[in-house]
Design a protein around this motif. Sequence first.
Motif, PDB file in Angstrom:
ATOM      1  N   ILE A 172       0.835  -1.191   0.000  1.00  0.00           N
ATOM      2  CA  ILE A 172       0.000   0.000   0.000  1.00  0.00           C
ATOM      3  C   ILE A 172       0.874   1.246   0.000  1.00  0.00           C
ATOM      4  N   ASP A 173       0.358   2.325  -0.583  1.00  0.00           N
ATOM      5  CA  ASP A 173       1.123   3.566  -0.742  1.00  0.00           C
ATOM      6  C   ASP A 173       1.611   4.111   0.605  1.00  0.00           C
ATOM      7  N   LYS A 174       2.808   4.713   0.572  1.00  0.00           N
ATOM      8  CA  LYS A 174       3.384   5.270   1.787  1.00  0.00           C
ATOM      9  C   LYS A 174       2.535   6.392   2.362  1.00  0.00           C
ATOM     10  N   ASP A 175       1.863   7.176   1.511  1.00  0.00           N
ATOM     11  CA  ASP A 175       1.060   8.264   2.053  1.00  0.00           C
ATOM     12  C   ASP A 175      -0.101   7.726   2.904  1.00  0.00           C
ATOM     13  N   ILE A 176      -0.564   6.515   2.580  1.00  0.00           N
ATOM     14  CA  ILE A 176      -1.638   5.918   3.383  1.00  0.00           C
ATOM     15  C   ILE A 176      -1.074   5.307   4.658  1.00  0.00           C
ATOM     16  N   THR A 177       0.069   4.637   4.574  1.00  0.00           N
ATOM     17  CA  THR A 177       0.666   4.086   5.801  1.00  0.00           C
ATOM     18  C   THR A 177       1.047   5.207   6.767  1.00  0.00           C
ATOM     19  N   ASP A 178       1.519   6.329   6.211  1.00  0.00           N
ATOM     20  CA  ASP A 178       1.828   7.485   7.065  1.00  0.00           C
ATOM     21  C   ASP A 178       0.557   8.053   7.673  1.00  0.00           C
ATOM     22  N   ALA A 179      -0.519   8.104   6.898  1.00  0.00           N
ATOM     23  CA  ALA A 179      -1.793   8.634   7.401  1.00  0.00           C
ATOM     24  C   ALA A 179      -2.335   7.771   8.537  1.00  0.00           C
ATOM     25  N   VAL A 180      -2.214   6.448   8.386  1.00  0.00           N
ATOM     26  CA  VAL A 180      -2.669   5.540   9.444  1.00  0.00           C
ATOM     27  C   VAL A 180      -1.842   5.743  10.713  1.00  0.00           C
ATOM     28  N   PHE A 181      -0.538   5.883  10.561  1.00  0.00           N
ATOM     29  CA  PHE A 181       0.321   6.096  11.728  1.00  0.00           C
ATOM     30  C   PHE A 181      -0.012   7.413  12.411  1.00  0.00           C
ATOM     31  N   TYR A 182      -0.174   8.471  11.619  1.00  0.00           N
ATOM     32  CA  TYR A 182      -0.479   9.775  12.203  1.00  0.00           C
ATOM     33  C   TYR A 182      -1.838   9.741  12.898  1.00  0.00           C
ATOM     34  N   TYR A 183      -2.795   9.052  12.297  1.00  0.00           N
ATOM     35  CA  TYR A 183      -4.104   8.900  12.933  1.00  0.00           C
ATOM     36  C   TYR A 183      -3.957   8.223  14.292  1.00  0.00           C
ATOM     37  N   THR A 184      -3.180   7.162  14.360  1.00  0.00           N
ATOM     38  CA  THR A 184      -2.982   6.438  15.615  1.00  0.00           C
ATOM     39  C   THR A 184      -2.336   7.323  16.663  1.00  0.00           C
TER      40      THR A 184
END
Length: 498
Positions: A172-184
């Motif tokens: 999955i795209d890094k911008d989505i993995t970063d978004a999930v981490f930032y959300y957490t």
Amino acid sequence: MMAYNLLLTCLVVYHVYSSPAYGQKVVIVGGGVSGLAAAQHLCKKGICDITVLEAEDRIGGRLYTDRFHGEVIERGAQWMHGIRGNPVYWLVSRNYNAVLDEWSVGGTHKLSSGRKSHPATAKLLTASEELYDDFYEKLSTMDKPNSLKNKILMHEMRKAWEGKLVSLNTTIDKDITDAVFYYTMTEWSLEIGERALNVSILALLYYRFLDGGDIKIPQGYSVFLDILQKSIPISAIKVDREVTKIVWQRSKSDGTLGDVSNKSVDSQVKVEFINSEGNKESIFADHVIVTVSVGVLKRYHRKMFLPELPKQKVRAVNNMELGVVNKIFMYYEIKFWNDTDFPMRLLWDAYNASKFADNARWYRDIDLVETHSENMLLVWANAHVSREVLDLSNAEIGRRITEIFQIFMRDDVIPFPDDVFVTRWHKNKHFLGSYSYIAPGLTNFKKRIAAKPLSVDGIPKVLFAGEAMHLHRYGTIDGAYRTGIREASRILKLYSKQ
């Protein structure tokens, strides 16, 4: 959830006159849950002639049930966190309906880019939730976890997240993995009370969860205050009183010693306060329990205590921090949403600050929207949002939040709310924040020093309670309650053998 909680103590004094059982006088500074718990416990055990001097126009501190457009809202503490081993749940559930709040169940997660959520996104969210358990297990098995006291939660979690992504072998795209981490991390900032960049990794080790989930009281959390007041005479409570000084060790040299012929008075602690008419008054006590927020203690301790607090205690107190979490209630005469969309989790996979007013970056810290009632939405504001935006008017805040709704729901005609109510706990001088957290460098050893009584000739004269003074249940109502009982019991123990 630890939190969103909270939000407990204002400056209050309980003056306990001579009691039939012990003949002692006790003053309790702070009328939140810890102060009320201490007063009730003392009264039940025999020290029960009480006068309450309250700095605010109400008691309860950061526990504050109110109404907005006819609906019950909690300005402060939202839930009882856990059932098993929670004395607050036991007391409330015997008298009132207490129900599990499944606020985190169901709902949707949406991407700011407008892309449809990839099936792997849900898997990533689950993986991010596992970070806490993974790190707790690691910390709890270490021989010397306090060696990590200066490690920053955000940095350590980022490294752990990168490792988890490798193990997941996701494409999955890094911008989505970063978004999930930032959300957490943003979610954790609401639980912890501060952005993960300012929190010690030890926060994951020190806090103790209780089984049972987050429990709400439909009638409002303030029913707990009714329970605590049952043993405290109504006539004892007087509002609009603010403590200004606690003279805990007096001497002739500084002019604080009174009539030397009255040794019973001169051995007592002198508490000075401003009454509702703005005049200065003072009372005397054998013991004082201080339950103000750690924010108030940090800011005012030099002016409040005479002599000043011992240097070791000052260093410990200065290492403690009070976090900031606020709530934004948005009322609509006509609702525009489908309930099945909520709670709505906001993943900022595409973020361009220039699209927003003043190039603001705080928007990205808005990550969770709930339905509070049929016509009301609740938005949580972490420390970053609170400090950046809550100086704006309520109406302007409502407009800014609406911009976020329009982005995530892909609808430019979502209406502005008809009314907005915003809490601002960090702006009130009697609180200065919401609930405490573990800052880098803080250990439970230092918290014990901060909570240690001030003693004269081996007798504890000034004692300290409040949610921040609990080692493992800080940031909770039951943590505040437990410390109030703890310090009242410390006083009672002095006289139990007499």
